[in-house]
Scaffold this motif. Structure first.
Motif, PDB file in Angstrom:
ATOM      1  N   THR A 125       0.826  -1.204   0.000  1.00 42.70           N
ATOM      2  CA  THR A 125       0.000   0.000   0.000  1.00 42.70           C
ATOM      3  C   THR A 125       0.861   1.255   0.000  1.00 42.70           C
ATOM      4  O   THR A 125       0.610   2.202  -0.750  1.00 42.70           O
ATOM      5  CB  THR A 125      -0.935   0.005   1.220  1.00 42.70           C
ATOM      6  OG1 THR A 125      -1.709  -1.196   1.228  1.00 42.70           O
ATOM      7  CG2 THR A 125      -1.868   1.196   1.182  1.00 42.70           C
ATOM      8  N   ASN A 276      -5.949  -6.745   5.537  1.00 47.83           N
ATOM      9  CA  ASN A 276      -6.584  -5.531   5.064  1.00 47.83           C
ATOM     10  C   ASN A 276      -6.715  -4.478   6.151  1.00 47.83           C
ATOM     11  O   ASN A 276      -7.018  -3.320   5.847  1.00 47.83           O
ATOM     12  CB  ASN A 276      -7.945  -5.866   4.450  1.00 47.83           C
ATOM     13  CG  ASN A 276      -7.785  -6.505   3.094  1.00 47.83           C
ATOM     14  OD1 ASN A 276      -7.498  -5.852   2.119  1.00 47.83           O
ATOM     15  ND2 ASN A 276      -7.925  -7.817   3.032  1.00 47.83           N
ATOM     16  N   LEU A 279      -4.244  -1.979   5.179  1.00 48.08           N
ATOM     17  CA  LEU A 279      -4.614  -0.878   4.296  1.00 48.08           C
ATOM     18  C   LEU A 279      -5.004   0.363   5.093  1.00 48.08           C
ATOM     19  O   LEU A 279      -4.670   1.486   4.726  1.00 48.08           O
ATOM     20  CB  LEU A 279      -5.768  -1.305   3.391  1.00 48.08           C
ATOM     21  CG  LEU A 279      -5.463  -2.395   2.366  1.00 48.08           C
ATOM     22  CD1 LEU A 279      -6.734  -2.787   1.625  1.00 48.08           C
ATOM     23  CD2 LEU A 279      -4.407  -1.946   1.386  1.00 48.08           C
ATOM     24  N   SER A 414      -6.921   3.966   3.308  1.00 49.42           N
ATOM     25  CA  SER A 414      -7.672   3.655   4.529  1.00 49.42           C
ATOM     26  C   SER A 414      -9.117   3.293   4.201  1.00 49.42           C
ATOM     27  O   SER A 414      -9.687   2.360   4.779  1.00 49.42           O
ATOM     28  CB  SER A 414      -7.627   4.841   5.496  1.00 49.42           C
ATOM     29  OG  SER A 414      -6.311   5.071   5.947  1.00 49.42           O
ATOM     30  N   GLY A 417      -9.191  -0.170   2.839  1.00 49.10           N
ATOM     31  CA  GLY A 417      -9.087  -1.160   3.907  1.00 49.10           C
ATOM     32  C   GLY A 417     -10.388  -1.332   4.671  1.00 49.10           C
ATOM     33  O   GLY A 417     -10.772  -2.455   5.013  1.00 49.10           O
ATOM     34  N   SER A 492     -11.553  -3.688  -3.132  1.00 47.01           N
ATOM     35  CA  SER A 492     -12.065  -4.429  -1.974  1.00 47.01           C
ATOM     36  C   SER A 492     -12.693  -5.745  -2.411  1.00 47.01           C
ATOM     37  O   SER A 492     -12.503  -6.779  -1.758  1.00 47.01           O
ATOM     38  CB  SER A 492     -13.090  -3.582  -1.211  1.00 47.01           C
ATOM     39  OG  SER A 492     -14.220  -3.299  -2.015  1.00 47.01           O
TER      40      SER A 492
END
Length: 585
Positions: A125, A276, A279, A414, A417, A492
């Motif tokens: 990321t 995740n 993220l 963010s 995630g 996602s």
């Protein structure tokens, strides 16, 4: 006076707008996924819940109540007492949680694997956001450069790595290959922040390229930008290869080796849950580092300082990754309760599969199963690339400053995630209730709906201008936010459903097909998907003059790619079900 234009806001005020737009989109996404699954023509009618009823027992107890007489009533009381004794006592809250946890032998390997994936995605990321900032905001560069980097730098580098990886596998054990491939990445990223970036003024040949540019047509500006910013192009490729080499090839190969078929079915949808979270953490870390510029003294390069903090985090996270892999080799791979030792010894004795690029392509074309798998990977790479480059050109126009661009990308990561965490929780239910086919159809459906919406906003910008002003922004920023939502929802669904679907498809194959098939998809599929979309954009840029003018063509090409993606999913689903039945027999 009620609304201010986007260019009258600070970058951080603009960031809050992203949250205003993302929240309703996330809620809409939660509604959209079941809708896609419910109305898919492949499996209508599967929403009906299984018939679980207690009518018979209710009727029986009712018939007892209808009876009269002390003897029957006494018998009924005795029956009720017997039934009550047969009902097990209710479990406490902690006992319920404990019953849901995997057994200790599974936890011993699943927890380290989840943490490894966490650190891999934490790094990816940061690297993904940083490579875009470097290349897009570089001198005389822009988003138009990205397709050329992917085709003329990334693809040759991937081919070269393939040859190197093949030789490493022939001469080393698999665990040593992991170290040999991972450590050089970390060394490069550390050297880039400490030595290369502070000296780009000396290393980048801007004066030489300016002379060449005067003798060439204007359309050669993007390829020349790669030459003038060559160190940034190398960083871009290394960041891309971290995702394809460390995450796709090394990690998933290791995960498929240490997990059984039953464990994969249970935990793969949730496998990336911890990853995740990375993220969110990495996105906020990028944003935090970008804001540090406010406290720097005059004369200090703010982006140079940010880069050192970002690469320092990458190296530290990489050290944790290597430590976890070492622990797995020492404590898990040698534990009979966690790993089949006979299988390990048989693997050591078995002759290694040697496959170059030509052999990989030949095997890819000879197997319908592997070819469909590769089509999924190639289609995803091409589709996401077509939309992402157009979005990044808008993003640069809205955020020309590198730190403002980086701060926005931090919020973007963010948000990705957060949405992915929701999708990870839903992913297991999707697999259990709807099966592999519908789970695999979610990602192309999501890219199709959101991608075409972004293109519509770009093509018909004048039509949406009153809407943009009514919500206090500009058409440019509205396109940036819709493009961000498209990328968030697409990524996602990719992390939570596409990746588990792809890895599950390898499970029922024999060992030789697993090895050769995964090598073929990783070697041919990944680079071809990324560079294929880039090549399409290059042809269109040279043909129509600019990326903006090519937008209607890109929308049409996206629809064609989605058609072939859907077709491959349906074909692979049938083969996957047949292979699962054959493997169980």
């Amino acid at each position: 006076e009620q609304y201010r234009g986007i260019f009258e806001r600070t970058p951080y005020e603009s960031d809050t707008m992203m949250g205003r737009f993302i929240k309703p989109i996330v809620l809409g996404f939660i509604v959209l996924v079941p809708a896609i699954l419910a109305f898919s023509p492949v499996g209508r009618g599967t929403l009906a819940p299984p018939a679980v009823s207690s009518i018979a027992s209710f009727g029986l107890s009712k018939s007892w109540r209808v009876q009269s007489g002390n003897a029957r009533q006494s018998s009924r009381v005795m029956m009720s007492e017997g039934e009550a004794a047969a009902v097990p006592p209710k479990k406490g809250f902690l006992e319920k949680i404990k019953s849901k946890l995997p057994p200790s032998n599974e936890r011993k390997k699943l927890v380290p694997l989840a943490l490894m994936f966490f650190f891999i995605l934490f790094n990816y990321t940061i690297l993904r956001d940083t490579k875009d900032v470097l290349m897009v905001t570089a001198k005389k560069s822009g988003a138009e450069v990205i397709p050329f980097v992917k085709t003329y730098v990334n693809l040759p580098a991937a081919i070269g790595f393939t040859a190197l990886y093949s030789k490493l596998c022939d001469r080393m054990e698999q665990k040593d290959v992991f170290y040999a491939c991972t450590i050089p990445f970390l060394i490069f990223f550390a050297l880039f922040a400490i030595i290369i970036f502070p000296n780009v003024g000396l290393l980048h040949p801007h004066a030489f390229v300016d002379k060449i540019a005067m003798a060439l047509p204007e359309g050669f500006g993007a390829p020349l930008a790669i030459v003038r910013n060559w160190s940034f192009a190398v960083f871009y490729v290394m960041a891309e290869m971290w995702g394809s080499v460390v995450a796709s090839l090394l990690f998933w190969s290791f995960a498929n080796e240490v997990t059984t078929v039953d464990e994969a079915k249970k935990y793969y949808p949730l496998f990336g849950l911890g990853a995740n979270v990375a993220l969110i953490f990495s996105g906020q870390y990028v944003r935090f580092v970008s804001k540090m510029r406010a406290n720097l003294p005059p004369g200090v390069d703010p982006w140079g300082v940010s880069l050192k903090y970002l690469m320092g985090a990458v190296v530290a996270s990489g050290g944790c990754l290597i430590s976890l892999f070492s622990y797995m080799q020492r404590k898990v791979m040698t534990d009979p309760a966690c790993f089949d030792q006979e299988k390990r010894e048989a693997k050591k004795k078995k002759k290694k599969v040697k496959m170059g690029l030509r052999d990989s392509a030949k095997f890819l074309m000879s197997s319908t199963y592997i070819r469909d798998l590769a089509t999924l990977v190639i289609s995803y790479g091409m589709c996401i690339n077509l939309v992402e480059v157009s979005w990044k050109s808008k993003l640069k126009a809205a955020y020309p400053d590198p730190n403002a661009y980086s701060s926005f990308m931090g919020n973007f990561s963010s948000a990705t995630g957060s949405v992915t965490l929701i999708m990870m929780l839903l992913g297991r239910k999707v697999f259990q209730k709807y099966g592999w086919r519908k789970a695999a159809l979610v990602t192309p459906s999501m890219i199709g709906v959101t991608g075409l919406a972004f293109y519509a906003l770009t093509i018909f910008a004048p039509f949406f201008e009153p809407i943009a002003h009514s919500i206090g922004t500009t058409p440019l920023m509205l396109a940036v936010l819709v493009g961000a939502a498209q990328n968030i929802l697409s990524k996602s669904s990719k992390y939570s459903l596409f990746d588990p679907c792809k890895e599950m498809a390898y499970i029922p194959l024999d060992q030789e097909s697993k090895t050769k098939g995964k090598a073929a998809v990783d070697v041919v599929g990944n680079p071809l998907g990324k560079s294929g979309g880039a090549l399409i954009q290059q042809v269109l840029i040279f043909s129509v003059g600019s990326l903006a003018a090519a937008t209607p063509w890109l929308a049409g090409i996206l629809g064609v790619l989605l058609f072939f993606w859907y077709k491959s999913v349906n074909s692979l689903a049938e083969q996957f079900e047949e292979a699962m039945v054959a493997s169980e027999e």
